[in-house]
Write a protein that holds these residues in place. Sequence first.
Motif, PDB file in Angstrom:
ATOM      1  N   UNK A   1       0.822  -1.201   0.000  1.00  0.00           N
ATOM      2  CA  UNK A   1       0.000   0.000   0.000  1.00  0.00           C
ATOM      3  C   UNK A   1       0.855   1.249   0.000  1.00  0.00           C
ATOM      4  N   UNK A   2       0.203   2.398   0.212  1.00  0.00           N
ATOM      5  CA  UNK A   2       0.900   3.671   0.343  1.00  0.00           C
ATOM      6  C   UNK A   2       1.125   3.996   1.813  1.00  0.00           C
ATOM      7  N   UNK A   3       1.917   5.015   2.056  1.00  0.00           N
ATOM      8  CA  UNK A   3       2.059   5.566   3.395  1.00  0.00           C
ATOM      9  C   UNK A   3       1.802   7.059   3.284  1.00  0.00           C
ATOM     10  N   UNK A   4       0.688   7.500   3.888  1.00  0.00           N
ATOM     11  CA  UNK A   4       0.228   8.875   3.698  1.00  0.00           C
ATOM     12  C   UNK A   4       0.008   9.564   5.036  1.00  0.00           C
ATOM     13  N   UNK A   5      -0.096  10.889   4.984  1.00  0.00           N
ATOM     14  CA  UNK A   5      -0.432  11.693   6.156  1.00  0.00           C
ATOM     15  C   UNK A   5      -1.942  11.784   6.288  1.00  0.00           C
ATOM     16  N   UNK A   6      -2.405  11.762   7.534  1.00  0.00           N
ATOM     17  CA  UNK A   6      -3.835  11.834   7.790  1.00  0.00           C
ATOM     18  C   UNK A   6      -4.072  12.656   9.045  1.00  0.00           C
ATOM     19  N   UNK A   7      -4.869  13.707   8.955  1.00  0.00           N
ATOM     20  CA  UNK A   7      -5.164  14.532  10.125  1.00  0.00           C
ATOM     21  C   UNK A   7      -6.576  14.248  10.607  1.00  0.00           C
ATOM     22  N   UNK A   8      -6.797  14.456  11.922  1.00  0.00           N
ATOM     23  CA  UNK A   8      -8.142  14.278  12.435  1.00  0.00           C
ATOM     24  C   UNK A   8      -8.969  15.533  12.204  1.00  0.00           C
ATOM     25  N   UNK A   9     -10.155  15.564  12.772  1.00  0.00           N
ATOM     26  CA  UNK A   9     -11.085  16.661  12.469  1.00  0.00           C
ATOM     27  C   UNK A   9     -10.550  18.022  12.892  1.00  0.00           C
ATOM     28  N   UNK A  10      -9.732  18.071  13.939  1.00  0.00           N
ATOM     29  CA  UNK A  10      -9.224  19.362  14.414  1.00  0.00           C
ATOM     30  C   UNK A  10      -7.796  19.624  13.952  1.00  0.00           C
ATOM     31  N   UNK A  11      -7.248  18.710  13.190  1.00  0.00           N
ATOM     32  CA  UNK A  11      -5.865  18.853  12.762  1.00  0.00           C
ATOM     33  C   UNK A  11      -5.739  19.607  11.452  1.00  0.00           C
ATOM     34  N   UNK A  12      -4.577  20.183  11.226  1.00  0.00           N
ATOM     35  CA  UNK A  12      -4.281  20.823   9.949  1.00  0.00           C
ATOM     36  C   UNK A  12      -2.782  20.716   9.709  1.00  0.00           C
ATOM     37  N   UNK A  13      -2.390  20.650   8.439  1.00  0.00           N
ATOM     38  CA  UNK A  13      -0.971  20.580   8.161  1.00  0.00           C
ATOM     39  C   UNK A  13      -0.667  21.142   6.785  1.00  0.00           C
ATOM     40  N   UNK A  14       0.536  21.654   6.655  1.00  0.00           N
ATOM     41  CA  UNK A  14       1.075  22.059   5.367  1.00  0.00           C
ATOM     42  C   UNK A  14       2.245  21.157   5.039  1.00  0.00           C
ATOM     43  N   UNK A  15       2.527  20.995   3.765  1.00  0.00           N
ATOM     44  CA  UNK A  15       3.521  20.031   3.343  1.00  0.00           C
ATOM     45  C   UNK A  15       4.308  20.585   2.165  1.00  0.00           C
ATOM     46  N   UNK A  16       5.640  20.589   2.291  1.00  0.00           N
ATOM     47  CA  UNK A  16       6.492  21.059   1.203  1.00  0.00           C
ATOM     48  C   UNK A  16       7.699  20.135   1.061  1.00  0.00           C
ATOM     49  N   UNK A  17       8.150  19.997  -0.167  1.00  0.00           N
ATOM     50  CA  UNK A  17       9.384  19.260  -0.423  1.00  0.00           C
ATOM     51  C   UNK A  17       9.333  17.787  -0.104  1.00  0.00           C
ATOM     52  N   UNK A  18       8.144  17.178  -0.073  1.00  0.00           N
ATOM     53  CA  UNK A  18       8.015  15.787   0.339  1.00  0.00           C
ATOM     54  C   UNK A  18       8.437  14.829  -0.764  1.00  0.00           C
ATOM     55  N   UNK A  19       8.940  13.678  -0.347  1.00  0.00           N
ATOM     56  CA  UNK A  19       9.165  12.534  -1.235  1.00  0.00           C
ATOM     57  C   UNK A  19       8.199  11.449  -0.786  1.00  0.00           C
ATOM     58  N   UNK A  20       6.944  11.570  -1.191  1.00  0.00           N
ATOM     59  CA  UNK A  20       5.920  10.652  -0.715  1.00  0.00           C
ATOM     60  C   UNK A  20       5.935   9.354  -1.512  1.00  0.00           C
ATOM     61  N   UNK A  21       5.780   8.243  -0.781  1.00  0.00           N
ATOM     62  CA  UNK A  21       5.743   6.910  -1.384  1.00  0.00           C
ATOM     63  C   UNK A  21       6.934   6.692  -2.314  1.00  0.00           C
ATOM     64  N   UNK A  22       8.101   7.013  -1.772  1.00  0.00           N
ATOM     65  CA  UNK A  22       9.357   6.932  -2.507  1.00  0.00           C
ATOM     66  C   UNK A  22      10.304   5.985  -1.781  1.00  0.00           C
ATOM     67  N   UNK A  23      10.806   4.989  -2.478  1.00  0.00           N
ATOM     68  CA  UNK A  23      11.741   4.037  -1.877  1.00  0.00           C
ATOM     69  C   UNK A  23      13.032   4.753  -1.504  1.00  0.00           C
ATOM     70  N   UNK A  24      13.439   4.734  -0.225  1.00  0.00           N
ATOM     71  CA  UNK A  24      14.671   5.421   0.173  1.00  0.00           C
ATOM     72  C   UNK A  24      15.932   4.724  -0.312  1.00  0.00           C
TER      73      UNK A  24
END
Length: 368
Positions: free
Chosen positions: A253-276
């Motif tokens: 599967x994937x590995x993703x960010x998930x916030x709850x109802x009161x959470x918020x986030x910004x995201x920059x420069x990510x290498x999402x779902x990328x084999x290190x």
Amino acid sequence: MKTLTFFRKVFLFCSLGLFLTNIEAQTIITIDNNANSTTTYTTIQAAHDAATAGDIIYVQPSGTNYGTVNISKEITIVGRSHSEPGKVSELSTVSIRSSNVTIKGVKFGSLNYSNTGTPQAPPYVGTKIYECEFSSATYGPFSGVNFVDDVEVRGCVITGTQTIYSTASNLLFSNNIFANTGINSYVTLTLVVANNIFRGTTSVTITNNDPADGTFILFNNMFTGNSGSNIFVNLNTGPFNLSNNLTYNFGFGNLDYQSNATGSFTETGSLNNTNPLFTDVDNTVSQSFAGTSTYNSAFRPEDNLTLQAGSPALTGGGGGSEIGLYNNGFNFSKLGVPRGLPTLDVISYDGAVPKNGNINVTVTAKAN
């Protein structure tokens, strides 16, 4: 048993003799609860109580835990390793009631701070935890002010939730492996969480419990796991700022960010779902780094989390830096052998010698 006793004496004398070149004014107290030990102290608390400020307590490797310690003096505790087979130095609960406490190369249960019965009043400044494996930790009590300051946790394997209260300040968590666990923080303005790997199986939870304090910043970290379905980094409450992090699921599967109802986030420069592209991991071995079960750093000795030449993480961090454990040339020790100290091993010896005879021993040494 003579061979074992001789090995311990050779190892301790040689390694600490080299170590003493920089600490001649300090006393080293050794604890050893192995059979036929001739040391005075067999528990960590007894050695602590006999120490004076500035002393070093060396914890010999043993299959038996050395117990709980309440630290009320400025001391350093040094072990052989937290996970090297047959060479583990292990304590139980560590309670800190003093400034300038350093712990390195030790496996222990949990960590807390307390001013109950201590001769020194908080704030407790200058806690250093290096190359240790430990579980849950609480930095400061829930209420109060200026209780804990200047905490550095580096090169560790962390297996339980780290709870950071607003009574703590100036905390650094860097170059660690968080194994199936996360961080619960009430303070973010003076908290740095960078260059770590958060290894989850189904999820990892990061909580910012005091949004009024500021944004929880996570940068140059890796989030990895192994599952047949999607894995999530749960971001609770918030806000969060995610910068130059990498995510990867060694399963299907994937590995993703998930916030709850009161959470918020910004995201920059990510290498999402990328084999290190780690140098050597095996996602078919359950307790290895890329496995599906609870991580055991000693389970697969071949695990090597340095990055291959073609890894996108080598330059994917902030300013083109490396993401993860080895950022800026950090020497991460997977088995928790303390950096900056020599380690020695006896690799051959005479099996038997006559009374008053000589024993021939071959010793190897390496710097860490």
